[in-house]
Design a protein around this motif. Structure first.
Motif, PDB file in Angstrom:
ATOM      1  N   ARG A 101      26.637 -21.630  -0.218  1.00 28.26           N
ATOM      2  CA  ARG A 101      26.686 -21.241  -1.630  1.00 28.26           C
ATOM      3  C   ARG A 101      26.404 -19.750  -1.797  1.00 28.26           C
ATOM      4  O   ARG A 101      27.104 -19.048  -2.552  1.00 28.26           O
ATOM      5  CB  ARG A 101      25.681 -22.070  -2.425  1.00 28.26           C
ATOM      6  N   TYR A 102      25.404 -19.246  -1.091  1.00 30.47           N
ATOM      7  CA  TYR A 102      25.078 -17.817  -1.181  1.00 30.47           C
ATOM      8  C   TYR A 102      26.188 -16.959  -0.613  1.00 30.47           C
ATOM      9  O   TYR A 102      26.417 -15.831  -1.060  1.00 30.47           O
ATOM     10  CB  TYR A 102      23.763 -17.535  -0.467  1.00 30.47           C
ATOM     11  N   LYS A 155      22.847 -24.281   1.025  1.00 30.35           N
ATOM     12  CA  LYS A 155      22.396 -23.051   0.366  1.00 30.35           C
ATOM     13  C   LYS A 155      23.060 -21.834   0.994  1.00 30.35           C
ATOM     14  O   LYS A 155      23.474 -20.901   0.294  1.00 30.35           O
ATOM     15  CB  LYS A 155      20.882 -22.943   0.479  1.00 30.35           C
ATOM     16  N   ASP A 177      29.399 -17.618  -0.825  1.00 21.72           N
ATOM     17  CA  ASP A 177      30.430 -17.528  -1.874  1.00 21.72           C
ATOM     18  C   ASP A 177      29.999 -16.576  -2.992  1.00 21.72           C
ATOM     19  O   ASP A 177      30.805 -15.779  -3.508  1.00 21.72           O
ATOM     20  CB  ASP A 177      30.719 -18.915  -2.447  1.00 21.72           C
TER      21      ASP A 177
END
Length: 380
Positions: free
Chosen positions: A124-125, A121, A127
């Motif tokens: 992903r955050y 997570k 990016d």
């Protein structure tokens, strides 16, 4: 006719009698010399030894105590036997410790799963934040959650390691190799971590220590002796006498001398090491060690029968001078060496000491000295 023949003889008889009488009177005036046996002193190399009391002590000793509490399930050694290092001696009931280990293991797996989820997570955050897909706050919260999961996982790893150690401690192992004594607890006994009473004791008996005691007075005398000309240190080898008077078959080596004097006894401790392959020496035995203190290359030994004591207790000796006169000397003696005295002062090499017939000789008398041979002993 006959009277005329013996008349000259009768006249000579008084003269002969007077001559004999004069000879006997001259003999009576000349005193007879007493005959005494003398021993001529000479310098020789002598090893000076000292007998010191001591007690045997194990070179290594380890008391076995539990590091976790529980019920003893099994004792896995024979009392009095030799055990090797890391041999399992006792088994404590591991049930509760196994459960704690399994629980810690499961907790770690759960923490690792959470860690993986928060890691993905957070990445992903990160990016999405680059293209403004999420707010900066959401990205920071995701990163913080990941770091928190890392810390939690590390804590669970530590808990698992602690549980593993406690589980391993249920197997009480030998910390050293040696001979183990009696067991203070039996199967079924409850033991606690760090208890004061040891379960058993392992001792290393080969080699074995012998702790000797020497008075500070003897130590000072030895230092004064070593300061004399011709006196050197003895060897570090020792022999041992057991309690029954027998001589121990192996010789030992002096290791060190304590650097302080025991105030209660006024003695200094010396430690020696002796091989003990047969196990004859046991810790706590009383023994006496014979130590080579020094070697005197110029020692003067006097037969004991040549030394007397005056009313003040001083050692004295009668010697015969070069003029065959009896002279008295006051001596300073160091120690008995078999059937002789070691003399520090008062006599020198070449002196002739009266060893036989001293009761017939007085100071100042002229005597007839006869050499006597004797065998001198070794230092005690």
């Amino acid at each position: 006719m006959i009277i005329h023949i013996f008349k000259p003889l009768l006249f000579m008889l008084p003269l002969l009698w007077l001559g004999c009488s004069d000879t006997r009177s001259k003999s009576a005036m000349k005193p007879m010399q007493a005959e005494v046996g003398v021993y001529t002193l000479s310098e020789q190399s002598v090893t000076l030894t000292r007998e010191l009391p001591g007690r045997t002590k194990a070179t290594l000793s380890s008391e076995i105590r539990p590091q976790v509490g529980g019920i003893i399930q099994a004792r896995l050694f024979d009392e009095g036997a030799f055990v090797k290092k890391d041999t399992v001696l006792y088994q404590i009931d591991p049930s509760s410790y196994q459960a704690a280990f399994d629980e810690a293991k499961a907790a770690l797996k759960n923490a690792e799963a959470t860690l993986e989820s928060t890691r993905l997570k957070s990445e992903r955050y990160a990016d999405l934040a680059k293209i403004d897909g999420v707010s900066q706050q959401d990205r920071e919260d995701a990163q913080a959650a990941y770091l928190q999961a890392v810390a939690t996982a590390e804590g669970k790893k530590a808990s698992l390691q602690s549980a593993r150690i406690n589980l391993e401690y249920t197997k009480i192992k030998a910390p050293i190799s040696g001979r183990i004594g009696t067991s203070s607890d039996t199967v079924g006994a409850l033991v606690t971590a760090g208890q004061t009473t040891a379960l058993a004791t392992i001792r290393v008996l080969d080699p074995i220590y012998v702790d000797l005691t020497q008075s500070s007075t003897q130590l000072l005398k030895l230092r004064a002796l070593l300061a004399q000309k011709g006196v050197t240190h003895g060897s570090a080898a020792l022999s041992l006498k057991l309690e029954d008077g027998t001589v121990y078959q192996h010789s030992g080596t002096l290791q060190f001398q304590e650097i302080a004097v025991d105030e209660s006894t006024g003695s200094v401790t010396l430690r020696a090491t002796f091989p003990n392959p047969e196990g004859i020496l046991l810790p706590g035995m009383y023994v006496r060690a014979v130590l080579d203190e020094a070697v005197d290359a110029d020692a003067v030994l006097v037969p004991q029968q040549g030394v007397q004591r005056d009313p003040k207790g001083n050692a004295t000796a009668l010697i015969v001078t070069a003029e065959n006169k009896v002279e008295k000397r006051v001596l300073t003696t160091d120690r008995v060496i078999d059937d002789t005295w070691l003399v520090n002062s008062g006599l020198n090499a070449g002196d002739r000491v009266i060893v036989e017939g001293s009761n017939k000789a007085r100071v100042g008398d002229s005597v007839k000295a006869v050499d006597v041979t004797t065998t001198l002993g070794k230092a005690k």
